[in-house]
Write a protein that holds these residues in place. Sequence first.
Motif, short mmCIF file in Angstrom:
data_model
loop_
_atom_site.label_atom_id
_atom_site.label_comp_id
_atom_site.label_asym_id
_atom_site.label_seq_id
_atom_site.Cartn_x
_atom_site.Cartn_y
_atom_site.Cartn_z
N MET A 182 0.84 -1.20 0.00
CA MET A 182 0.00 0.00 0.00
C MET A 182 0.87 1.25 0.00
O MET A 182 0.58 2.22 -0.70
CB MET A 182 -0.93 0.02 1.21
CG MET A 182 -2.19 -0.80 1.06
SD MET A 182 -3.26 -0.24 -0.32
CE MET A 182 -3.55 1.48 0.12
N VAL A 211 -7.47 3.94 -4.55
CA VAL A 211 -6.37 3.86 -3.57
C VAL A 211 -6.91 4.05 -2.16
O VAL A 211 -6.50 3.34 -1.23
CB VAL A 211 -5.29 4.92 -3.89
CG1 VAL A 211 -4.25 4.97 -2.77
CG2 VAL A 211 -4.62 4.60 -5.22
N GLY A 214 -8.44 0.93 -0.98
CA GLY A 214 -7.60 -0.20 -1.32
C GLY A 214 -7.53 -1.31 -0.29
O GLY A 214 -7.45 -2.49 -0.64
N LEU A 222 -6.22 -4.93 -5.91
CA LEU A 222 -6.00 -3.49 -5.94
C LEU A 222 -5.00 -3.12 -7.04
O LEU A 222 -5.26 -2.22 -7.84
CB LEU A 222 -5.48 -3.00 -4.59
CG LEU A 222 -5.02 -1.54 -4.52
CD1 LEU A 222 -6.17 -0.60 -4.84
CD2 LEU A 222 -4.42 -1.23 -3.15
N TYR A 226 -5.93 -1.02 -10.33
CA TYR A 226 -5.27 0.28 -10.47
C TYR A 226 -4.56 0.36 -11.82
O TYR A 226 -4.69 1.35 -12.56
CB TYR A 226 -4.26 0.51 -9.34
CG TYR A 226 -3.65 1.90 -9.38
CD1 TYR A 226 -4.19 2.94 -8.65
CD2 TYR A 226 -2.54 2.16 -10.19
CE1 TYR A 226 -3.65 4.22 -8.72
CE2 TYR A 226 -2.00 3.44 -10.27
CZ TYR A 226 -2.55 4.45 -9.52
OH TYR A 226 -2.03 5.71 -9.61
#
Length: 318
Positions: A182, A211, A214, A222, A226
């Motif tokens: 992350m 985000v 996420g 994720l 993305y």
Amino acid sequence: MKDRIRIGISACLLGENVRYDGQSALAKHLTGTLADYLEFRPVCPEVGCGMPVPREAVRLVGTPENPRLVGRQSGKDWTDTMRQWAEGTLDKLADERLCGFIFKAKSPSSGMERIKIYPEEGGQPVSYAGVGLFAGMFMDRFPLMPVEDDGRMHDIRLRSNFIERIFVEHRWNKLLDEGKTMKGLIDFHSRHKMLIRSHDVAGYRELGKLVADGKNLGIETLFDQYHARLAKALSLKPTIKKNVDVLMHILGYFKKMLTGDEKQECLEIIENYRNNLVPLIVPVTLMNHYVRKYDVAYLKEQYYLNPHPLELKLRNHA
């Protein structure tokens, strides 16, 4: 550039004598300054699948949905041979983690669009909506990868957009090399915010929301979502209107720092850009000047202000 960006390219565009007539199609606009930043992976599908040099020219026959690659005079069908070779080659290219591909325009094997399709019995083309056999398989296999052809790369807007995208893809691959976290994704997104906004305002907002949410998706999902949304956003080309929006957004970070004269100068230059009186490099250079002068840490990290080397001169005409 030590950390070169690896991209695929039709081998004839690098000057290799692999075309049907034994010649090359050297593309000097691709092998000049741009080549200093790229590591080319040359591919010639026709030679790769076993065709000799020189050779009988081939063409696409049938329909855009189901084209076959056949010899112009003999009618020899190379379709299955090409597909079999391409499947193995695409597996190898996947391992090389390319950041983009430049195809040979108008090629029945490597053209990415508007390739002539001929009828079975010969005669004039029945369609100009074909895709080269190898190029089509490549784009199906790597749908998020930036692709262009040598003809379209003469257009400064298309050229700039492609190069900007391969630099972003290169940074994305480096992020993956560091591990999917992350923290890493947040940093990547933060530094690309304004660049994304210059392509697609809706995409900019959706990626921000993605985000922010996420942690509820799982790291693999994720990153996949993305990357897919990022590729879609960057496929849209920046416009003067979108760039003005970003420039005004950047100017907002200086509202408590600039003197009255400095603010007026910025507004005048942005307006000159809006009216197509100066290229994008002019207001961007001024913004970079104030970023350094006032030491705005957030803006120092924005790739929008330095998306690719100045030597490429991509913003000198935009």
